[in-house]
Design a protein around this motif. Structure first.
Motif, PDB file in Angstrom:
ATOM      1  N   ALA A 182       0.707  -1.049   0.195  1.00 17.16           N
ATOM      2  CA  ALA A 182      -0.052  -0.051  -0.053  1.00 17.16           C
ATOM      3  C   ALA A 182       0.903   1.139   0.068  1.00 17.16           C
ATOM      4  N   GLY A 183       0.426   2.498  -0.351  1.00  9.94           N
ATOM      5  CA  GLY A 183       0.923   3.565  -0.257  1.00  9.94           C
ATOM      6  C   GLY A 183       0.128   4.834  -0.972  1.00  9.94           C
ATOM      7  N   TYR A 184       0.872   5.806  -1.227  1.00 10.57           N
ATOM      8  CA  TYR A 184       0.493   7.055  -1.703  1.00 10.57           C
ATOM      9  C   TYR A 184       1.429   7.870  -2.694  1.00 10.57           C
ATOM     10  N   PHE A 185       0.898   8.598  -3.322  1.00 13.26           N
ATOM     11  CA  PHE A 185       1.953   9.574  -4.090  1.00 13.26           C
ATOM     12  C   PHE A 185       1.045  11.017  -4.103  1.00 13.26           C
ATOM     13  N   ARG A 186       1.602  11.961  -4.256  1.00 15.57           N
ATOM     14  CA  ARG A 186       1.307  13.445  -4.114  1.00 15.57           C
ATOM     15  C   ARG A 186       1.714  14.192  -5.279  1.00 15.57           C
ATOM     16  N   ILE A 187       0.505  14.848  -6.060  1.00 20.85           N
ATOM     17  CA  ILE A 187       0.729  15.530  -7.189  1.00 20.85           C
ATOM     18  C   ILE A 187       0.099  16.921  -6.929  1.00 20.85           C
ATOM     19  N   LEU A 188       0.842  17.960  -7.528  1.00 20.88           N
ATOM     20  CA  LEU A 188       0.192  19.319  -7.213  1.00 20.88           C
ATOM     21  C   LEU A 188      -0.567  19.468  -5.822  1.00 20.88           C
ATOM     22  N   GLY A 189       0.074  18.788  -4.967  1.00 17.72           N
ATOM     23  CA  GLY A 189      -0.435  19.271  -3.447  1.00 17.72           C
ATOM     24  C   GLY A 189      -1.662  18.267  -3.090  1.00 17.72           C
ATOM     25  N   LYS A 190      -1.974  17.343  -3.956  1.00 14.11           N
ATOM     26  CA  LYS A 190      -3.053  16.498  -3.696  1.00 14.11           C
ATOM     27  C   LYS A 190      -2.745  15.070  -3.494  1.00 14.11           C
ATOM     28  N   HIS A 191      -3.031  14.368  -2.679  1.00 10.99           N
ATOM     29  CA  HIS A 191      -2.661  12.947  -2.315  1.00 10.99           C
ATOM     30  C   HIS A 191      -3.531  12.010  -2.972  1.00 10.99           C
ATOM     31  N   TYR A 192      -2.629  10.791  -3.405  1.00  9.19           N
ATOM     32  CA  TYR A 192      -3.700   9.874  -4.057  1.00  9.19           C
ATOM     33  C   TYR A 192      -3.239   8.595  -3.490  1.00  9.19           C
ATOM     34  N   THR A 193      -4.029   7.665  -2.978  1.00  5.78           N
ATOM     35  CA  THR A 193      -3.355   6.399  -2.338  1.00  5.78           C
ATOM     36  C   THR A 193      -3.839   5.038  -3.314  1.00  5.78           C
ATOM     37  N   PHE A 194      -3.219   4.090  -2.838  1.00  7.84           N
ATOM     38  CA  PHE A 194      -3.381   2.904  -3.653  1.00  7.84           C
ATOM     39  C   PHE A 194      -3.074   1.570  -2.735  1.00  7.84           C
ATOM     40  N   ARG A 195      -3.810   0.443  -2.978  1.00  7.24           N
ATOM     41  CA  ARG A 195      -3.375  -0.771  -2.219  1.00  7.24           C
ATOM     42  C   ARG A 195      -3.541  -2.004  -2.972  1.00  7.24           C
ATOM     43  N   THR A 196      -3.084  -3.132  -2.946  1.00  4.27           N
ATOM     44  CA  THR A 196      -3.153  -4.163  -3.583  1.00  4.27           C
ATOM     45  C   THR A 196      -4.300  -4.894  -3.000  1.00  4.27           C
ATOM     46  N   PRO A 197      -4.636  -5.964  -3.526  1.00  8.00           N
ATOM     47  CA  PRO A 197      -5.787  -6.820  -2.976  1.00  8.00           C
ATOM     48  C   PRO A 197      -5.506  -7.493  -1.710  1.00  8.00           C
ATOM     49  N   GLY A 198      -4.298  -7.851  -1.617  1.00  8.95           N
ATOM     50  CA  GLY A 198      -3.881  -8.459  -0.412  1.00  8.95           C
ATOM     51  C   GLY A 198      -4.225  -7.614   0.747  1.00  8.95           C
ATOM     52  N   ALA A 199      -3.738  -6.220   0.554  1.00  5.22           N
ATOM     53  CA  ALA A 199      -3.979  -5.224   1.557  1.00  5.22           C
ATOM     54  C   ALA A 199      -5.286  -5.008   1.954  1.00  5.22           C
ATOM     55  N   LYS A 200      -6.218  -4.971   1.011  1.00  4.51           N
ATOM     56  CA  LYS A 200      -7.717  -4.899   1.069  1.00  4.51           C
ATOM     57  C   LYS A 200      -8.348  -5.874   1.908  1.00  4.51           C
ATOM     58  N   LYS A 201      -7.758  -7.187   1.610  1.00  2.00           N
ATOM     59  CA  LYS A 201      -8.318  -8.396   2.252  1.00  2.00           C
ATOM     60  C   LYS A 201      -8.083  -8.381   3.754  1.00  2.00           C
ATOM     61  N   PHE A 202      -7.115  -7.721   4.217  1.00  2.00           N
ATOM     62  CA  PHE A 202      -6.872  -7.569   5.515  1.00  2.00           C
ATOM     63  C   PHE A 202      -7.153  -5.951   6.051  1.00  2.00           C
ATOM     64  N   GLY A 203      -8.006  -5.233   5.527  1.00  2.00           N
ATOM     65  CA  GLY A 203      -8.855  -4.338   5.884  1.00  2.00           C
ATOM     66  C   GLY A 203      -7.748  -3.023   6.152  1.00  2.00           C
ATOM     67  N   PHE A 204      -6.515  -3.112   5.359  1.00  2.00           N
ATOM     68  CA  PHE A 204      -5.793  -1.884   5.618  1.00  2.00           C
ATOM     69  C   PHE A 204      -5.805  -1.000   4.190  1.00  2.00           C
ATOM     70  N   ARG A 205      -5.521   0.043   4.676  1.00  2.00           N
ATOM     71  CA  ARG A 205      -5.412   1.371   3.509  1.00  2.00           C
ATOM     72  C   ARG A 205      -5.308   2.627   4.120  1.00  2.00           C
ATOM     73  N   PHE A 206      -4.301   3.327   3.287  1.00  2.00           N
ATOM     74  CA  PHE A 206      -4.059   4.833   3.586  1.00  2.00           C
ATOM     75  C   PHE A 206      -5.259   5.515   3.048  1.00  2.00           C
ATOM     76  N   VAL A 207      -5.514   6.250   3.895  1.00  2.00           N
ATOM     77  CA  VAL A 207      -6.828   7.436   3.612  1.00  2.00           C
ATOM     78  C   VAL A 207      -6.236   8.794   3.282  1.00  2.00           C
ATOM     79  N   ALA A 208      -6.405   9.465   2.226  1.00  2.00           N
ATOM     80  CA  ALA A 208      -6.121  10.791   1.945  1.00  2.00           C
ATOM     81  C   ALA A 208      -7.259  11.875   2.391  1.00  2.00           C
ATOM     82  N   VAL A 209      -7.016  12.410   3.334  1.00  2.00           N
ATOM     83  CA  VAL A 209      -7.858  13.670   3.857  1.00  2.00           C
ATOM     84  C   VAL A 209      -8.454  14.623   2.886  1.00  2.00           C
TER      85      VAL A 209
END
Length: 215
Positions: A182-209
């Motif tokens: 899982a992770g995230y990247f920042r473009i023009l001051g805005k965050h975008y998050t991502f995760r693989t199916p395995g991370a999703k299966k275990f209820g884990f994610r980064f959330v961009a506010v």
């Protein structure tokens, strides 16, 4: 605390890993990529080392320790406790020498990014040990398993940056397994998050506010 040099990392982990560490640290404020780990709770754990007391720290104990430990701040302590987080700590002669946090829902990671987990998965974060006490493995993750299971949580989750080799080794020693990324990247001051199916299966994610995250 003095940081290890590139030469030290190359000698310890090899040239490829040392170079990867440099690259990832330089782009850390724009791109973040981590292993997501999981461990079934309830395994056996050894007794604390003689002379050490392992317990959930109170707000007063944490605020007192914040005077000595840079990794603790009164603002973070008050925020974490208000969020329902629990701090497991090791005490030596009533001195708080190591700590780690447990979270049951969502907690702040960095400005603009939170970490979110869903029941029955709990999240562990921000472990720290005073330099003089490192290498003794004072805080076993299993010490809080009974507390977490009493609240209905059965699996411990967390994340480790790809270049944090010492934490990766310690995580494996404690029985964690890699279940995704899982992770995230920042473009023009805005965050975008991502995760693989395995991370999703275990209820884990980064959330961009600063954006609404879909599923």
């Amino acid at each position: 605390m003095q940081q290890e040099t590139f030469t030290a990392y190359r000698e310890r982990y090899g040239l490829t890993k040392a170079l990867l560490r440099i690259v990832l640290k330089r782009v850390n404020n724009r791109f973040f990529f981590a292993y997501v780990t999981a461990r079934d709770m309830g395994g056996e754990v050894s007794a604390p080392k003689p002379g050490f007391d392992i317990r959930v720290a109170t707000e007063a104990e944490l605020l007192m320790a914040a005077n000595e430990i840079p990794a603790l701040s009164s603002e973070e302590i008050k925020h974490a406790l208000a969020n329902g987080d629990v701090c497991l700590a090791a005490f030596h002669s009533d001195r708080l020498v190591a700590f780690t946090w447990r979270c049951y829902n969502k907690t702040r990671h960095t400005p603009g990014i939170w970490v979110e987990t869903q029941k029955p998965f709990r999240y562990g974060y921000k472990a720290y040990t005073l330099p003089d006490y490192r290498g003794q493995h004072l805080l076993k993750p299993q010490y809080t398993d009974a507390i977490c299971k009493s609240k209905g949580y059965a699996v411990a989750t967390g994340f480790i940056e790809l270049h944090n080799y010492a934490s990766i080794r310690n995580s494996r020693r404690n029985g964690n397994r890699t279940v995704g990324f899982a992770g995230y990247f920042r473009i023009l001051g805005k965050h975008y998050t991502f995760r693989t199916p395995g991370a999703k299966k275990f209820g884990f994610r980064f959330v961009a506010v600063d954006e609404e995250i879909a599923g």
